[in-house]
Motif scaffolding. Structure first.
Motif, mmCIF file in Angstrom:
data_model
loop_
_atom_site.group_PDB
_atom_site.id
_atom_site.type_symbol
_atom_site.label_atom_id
_atom_site.label_comp_id
_atom_site.label_asym_id
_atom_site.label_seq_id
_atom_site.Cartn_x
_atom_site.Cartn_y
_atom_site.Cartn_z
ATOM 1 N N VAL A 4 8.521 -1.209 37.793
ATOM 2 C CA VAL A 4 8.234 -2.820 37.728
ATOM 3 C C VAL A 4 7.476 -3.469 38.695
ATOM 4 C CG1 VAL A 4 10.306 -3.615 38.294
ATOM 5 C CG2 VAL A 4 9.163 -5.043 36.636
ATOM 6 N N SER A 37 15.253 -4.562 35.722
ATOM 7 C CA SER A 37 14.732 -3.658 35.093
ATOM 8 C C SER A 37 14.812 -2.164 35.560
ATOM 9 C CB SER A 37 13.231 -3.645 35.007
ATOM 10 O OG SER A 37 12.795 -4.880 34.041
ATOM 11 N N ASN A 64 6.067 -1.804 34.149
ATOM 12 C CA ASN A 64 6.189 -3.039 33.549
ATOM 13 C C ASN A 64 5.820 -4.226 34.506
ATOM 14 O OD1 ASN A 64 9.057 -1.684 32.245
ATOM 15 N ND2 ASN A 64 7.485 -2.840 31.084
ATOM 16 N N THR A 95 5.572 -8.341 35.615
ATOM 17 C CA THR A 95 6.107 -9.823 35.498
ATOM 18 C C THR A 95 5.563 -10.406 36.340
ATOM 19 O OG1 THR A 95 8.243 -10.947 35.723
ATOM 20 C CG2 THR A 95 7.999 -9.183 37.425
ATOM 21 N N LYS A 113 1.005 -10.780 35.196
ATOM 22 C CA LYS A 113 0.666 -10.448 33.918
ATOM 23 C C LYS A 113 -0.529 -10.672 33.376
ATOM 24 C CE LYS A 113 4.420 -11.078 31.209
ATOM 25 N NZ LYS A 113 5.657 -11.523 30.668
ATOM 26 N N ASN A 126 2.783 -7.138 29.799
ATOM 27 C CA ASN A 126 3.734 -6.955 30.692
ATOM 28 C C ASN A 126 4.204 -5.267 30.720
ATOM 29 O OD1 ASN A 126 4.897 -6.187 28.096
ATOM 30 N ND2 ASN A 126 7.101 -6.655 28.704
ATOM 31 N N LEU A 127 3.113 -4.740 30.243
ATOM 32 C CA LEU A 127 3.295 -3.238 30.247
ATOM 33 C C LEU A 127 1.953 -2.626 30.463
ATOM 34 C CD1 LEU A 127 4.746 -0.483 30.001
ATOM 35 C CD2 LEU A 127 4.363 -0.538 27.549
ATOM 36 N N GLN A 143 12.836 -5.728 25.062
ATOM 37 C CA GLN A 143 11.411 -5.474 25.548
ATOM 38 C C GLN A 143 11.186 -4.259 26.438
ATOM 39 O OE1 GLN A 143 10.024 -5.713 28.683
ATOM 40 N NE2 GLN A 143 11.750 -6.207 29.776
ATOM 41 N N ALA A 144 12.584 -3.798 26.888
ATOM 42 C CA ALA A 144 12.421 -2.518 27.900
ATOM 43 C C ALA A 144 12.707 -1.409 26.991
ATOM 44 C CB ALA A 144 13.816 -2.500 28.717
ATOM 45 N N SER A 191 9.211 -0.086 26.064
ATOM 46 C CA SER A 191 8.350 0.265 27.450
ATOM 47 C C SER A 191 9.032 1.625 27.728
ATOM 48 C CB SER A 191 9.060 -0.730 28.587
ATOM 49 O OG SER A 191 8.275 -2.227 28.211
#
Length: 265
Positions: A7, A17, A61, A63, A67, A88-89, A235-236, A239
């Motif tokens: 991340v 994360s 990921n 943040t 972004k 975000n990915l 959301q993880a 991902s």
């Protein structure tokens, strides 16, 4: 060969994360690591993405504050990321970069988990804020059929979001009719829970603290609340699938995240 992902953000030290993904990696027995990267600025983030393009990283990921830059650097952009105007990915494959946004999926997953009786289709929803988090929430709720309204102190920003996504700009009076109120602000909103319907659901996209003043006020009124940690875990999941090619194992990552937060349910 060990798969490396992580991340990227600034600041990044408090990110949960690595805890979430690390717990899944260990449970799945993968030869993989998930690290926190803290690029100092946009140039350093671009350098990190360049490592991914060269095959050093499997994916990231992303943040704040990177972004929007992540989206701009991608070769391929998923519809969800395009709707949000940010990603975000990032997934790196054969020298190419694919951008996506899993925030909306995380939001809908959190609602399904902690407010299972809520039906948003054809019902009014109010989102507080007009930044990137609000965009992700608005796009996901619109896709679910909700009548989305955006309430923001700066009307110009709210109108920009509304014009981009086709949602409405609303005033405070709309809160009284909302089936769901989502706080996408980084600060506690000044909302009077007494103005809300007794069956309204409150969601906060922030998870520090787990029970924010916004959620605490809602609980005191007897309202159903949904916390930001549920969204973070939600959301993880997609991902993790994209980064490591397997389903997240059935292990209690929420407990691990709460321990890292120093919080209890």
């Amino acid at each position: 060969m060990t798969v490396v992902a992580g991340v990227a953000g600034q600041p990044i030290a408090q990110s949960l994360s690595p805890v979430i993904h690390g717990t899944w990696i260990a449970a799945a027995g993968l030869d993989a690591v998930y690290r926190a990267f803290g690029p100092a600025d946009a140039a350093a983030f671009a350098d990190l993405v360049g490592q991914g393009r060269r095959g050093v990283l499997r994916g990231l990921n992303v943040t704040a504050p990177f972004k929007e830059q992540a989206l701009a650097l991608a070769d391929e952009v998923a519809a969800a990321a395009r709707a949000c105007g940010s990603a975000n990915l990032l997934v790196f494959e054969d020298g190419r970069i694919r951008a996506d946004s899993t925030d909306g999926e995380g939001l809908m997953g959190a609602l399904a988990e902690q407010a299972p009786e809520l039906e948003v289709n054809s019902r009014p929803v109010v989102i507080l804020g007009a930044g990137g988090a609000a965009r992700a929430a608005a796009a996901a709720l619109m896709a679910a059929g909700a009548q989305v309204g955006v309430l923001n102190r700066t009307a110009e920003r709210a109108r920009a979001l509304a014009d981009d996504l086709g949602v409405a700009v609303v005033e405070a009076g709309a809160l009284g009719e909302a089936a769901l109120v989502v706080n996408a602000l980084s600060v506690p909103p000044s909302i009077d829970p007494a103005a809300l319907k007794s069956e309204a659901v409150l969601m906060d996209m922030t998870y520090r603290p787990l029970v924010t003043p916004f959620l605490a006020a809602g609980r005191a009124r007897g309202l159903t609340t949904v916390d930001g940690l549920a969204m973070l875990i939600g959301q993880a999941k997609p991902s993790f699938r994209a980064l490591f090619g397997v389903e997240p194992p059935d292990v209690d990552v929420r407990r691990a995240a709460l321990a890292a937060l120093g919080e209890a349910e």
